[in-house]
Design an enzyme around this catalytic site. Structure first.
Site, PDB file in Angstrom:
ATOM      1  CE  LYS A 199      -8.309   6.446   2.425  1.00  0.00           C
ATOM      2  NZ  LYS A 199      -9.244   5.352   2.011  1.00  0.00           N
ATOM      3  CB  THR A 258      -2.288   0.791   9.173  1.00  0.00           C
ATOM      4  OG1 THR A 258      -3.519   1.151   8.542  1.00  0.00           O
ATOM      5  CG2 THR A 258      -1.152   1.581   8.559  1.00  0.00           C
ATOM      6  CB  THR A 306      -5.538  -7.076 -15.499  1.00  0.00           C
ATOM      7  OG1 THR A 306      -5.849  -8.236 -16.276  1.00  0.00           O
ATOM      8  CG2 THR A 306      -6.816  -6.535 -14.873  1.00  0.00           C
ATOM      9  CG  ASP A 366      -6.820   3.679  -0.808  1.00  0.00           C
ATOM     10  OD1 ASP A 366      -5.917   2.932  -1.226  1.00  0.00           O
ATOM     11  OD2 ASP A 366      -7.333   3.583   0.326  1.00  0.00           O
ATOM     12  CG  LEU A 367      -9.621   2.578  -6.903  1.00  0.00           C
ATOM     13  CD1 LEU A 367     -10.023   2.564  -8.371  1.00  0.00           C
ATOM     14  CD2 LEU A 367     -10.852   2.463  -6.011  1.00  0.00           C
ATOM     15  CE  LYS A 368      -5.654  -0.182   0.702  1.00  0.00           C
ATOM     16  NZ  LYS A 368      -6.798   0.764   0.722  1.00  0.00           N
ATOM     17  N   PRO A 398      -0.077  -8.197 -14.585  1.00  0.00           N
ATOM     18  CG  PRO A 398       2.266  -8.394 -14.685  1.00  0.00           C
ATOM     19  CD  PRO A 398       1.014  -9.194 -14.465  1.00  0.00           C
ATOM     20  CG  HIS A 428      -2.610  -7.708  -5.759  1.00  0.00           C
ATOM     21  ND1 HIS A 428      -2.400  -8.151  -4.474  1.00  0.00           N
ATOM     22  CD2 HIS A 428      -1.794  -8.456  -6.547  1.00  0.00           C
ATOM     23  CE1 HIS A 428      -1.523  -9.142  -4.486  1.00  0.00           C
ATOM     24  NE2 HIS A 428      -1.153  -9.353  -5.733  1.00  0.00           N
ATOM     25  CG  ASP A 429      -5.975  -8.820 -11.868  1.00  0.00           C
ATOM     26  OD1 ASP A 429      -5.505  -9.824 -12.450  1.00  0.00           O
ATOM     27  OD2 ASP A 429      -7.186  -8.667 -11.647  1.00  0.00           O
ATOM     28  N   GLY A 437      -9.227   9.657   8.728  1.00  0.00           N
ATOM     29  CA  GLY A 437     -10.623   9.373   8.430  1.00  0.00           C
ATOM     30  C   GLY A 437     -11.561   9.788   9.537  1.00  0.00           C
ATOM     31  NE  ARG A 438     -12.735   4.652  11.474  1.00  0.00           N
ATOM     32  CZ  ARG A 438     -12.552   3.338  11.607  1.00  0.00           C
ATOM     33  NH1 ARG A 438     -13.492   2.597  12.161  1.00  0.00           N
ATOM     34  NH2 ARG A 438     -11.442   2.778  11.185  1.00  0.00           N
ATOM     35  CD  GLN A 486      -6.288   1.920  10.113  1.00  0.00           C
ATOM     36  OE1 GLN A 486      -5.520   0.990   9.916  1.00  0.00           O
ATOM     37  NE2 GLN A 486      -6.703   2.704   9.149  1.00  0.00           N
TER      38      GLN A 486
END
Length: 237
Positions: free
Chosen positions: A32, A122, A68, A59-61, A66, A63-64, A213-214, A193
């Site tokens: 990721k 999460t 854009t 994983d840029l998520k 439509p 949210h703008d 991840g960690r 988390q």
């Protein structure tokens, strides 16, 4: 993407990410690339890791508005990532626009990246959601609502915690992907988390992909840690 554990390359730059990947000289991984690494290195980090033969969840998520999001996805489609995501809170029209952009930006003969929607992070607790987002109801109800919305928009799945994965599959569909972060081994620190689970718990709750991840990246021997997680994930089948 192969449904092996996805390693979260949550690093500040390319050198650290590539140093981690050196632990796996002969293995094809799923990784990721999140905002920190992407914003530090730009699109070249995606193409570099794809050239090494690994699957990439970008994983840029997004949210703008439509239009854009549509134009951004058109650009991201050309990078070769295997999976991308948006925030479900952006709404159905935005999610549909994301797919339009991906379809337009995917080269002829190539497979469109999977597109999934983030439901609730999460790191979010139910009380936080209710007080700060002013969503009155349970966390699981909110995640399920966003899951249904993403399905209506024809997305491929959602990001949710392990604790909602089974309900998403039961209520939205078994072919609707659940990508679950917040994965830790039983003895690991929780970090920031809140809704976490072990790999075996994730498998039992029907998660399709786990993001780790960690537990891997901060281990003294990342390869050994990865294979411990992989064995637990596969044994739970």
């Amino acid at each position: 993407m192969n449904n092996i554990p996805v390693i979260a390359l949550d690093f500040a730059g390319k050198e650290e990410a590539l140093q981690l990947l050196k632990w796996f000289p002969d293995e094809k991984l799923a990784v990721k690339i999140g905002m920190e690494l992407y914003y530090a290195e730009g699109p070249s980090i995606v193409t570099a890791i794809k050239a090494m033969g690994h699957d990439v969840f970008l994983d840029l998520k997004l949210h703008d508005i439509p239009n854009t999001v549509k134009k951004a996805m058109e650009r991201l489609a050309g990078l070769g990532a295997d999976m991308v995501n948006v925030h479900a809170a952006g709404g159905q029209a935005m999610m549909e626009a994301a797919l339009e952009g991906l379809d337009k930006g995917t080269s002829l003969g190539q497979k469109r990246p999977l597109c999934i929607a983030v439901t609730q992070l999460t790191s979010t607790t139910e009380s936080q959601m209710q007080k700060e987002q002013m969503i009155q109801g349970s966390l699981s109800e909110s995640v399920l609502h966003y899951g249904k919305l993403a399905k209506t928009a024809k997305l491929d799945g959602v990001v949710c915690s392990v604790h909602e994965a089974y309900d998403i599959h039961k209520r939205v569909g078994m072919d609707f992907l659940t990508v679950t972060p917040g994965i830790r081994l039983a003895d690991d620190e929780k970090g920031d988390q809140k809704r976490i689970a072990t790999p075996s718990e994730a498998r039992k709750q029907t998660s399709d992909f786990i993001v780790v991840g960690r537990s891997i990246t901060e281990a003294a021997d990342p390869r050994a840690a990865y294979h411990t997680i992989l064995r637990e994930w596969e044994r739970a089948l």
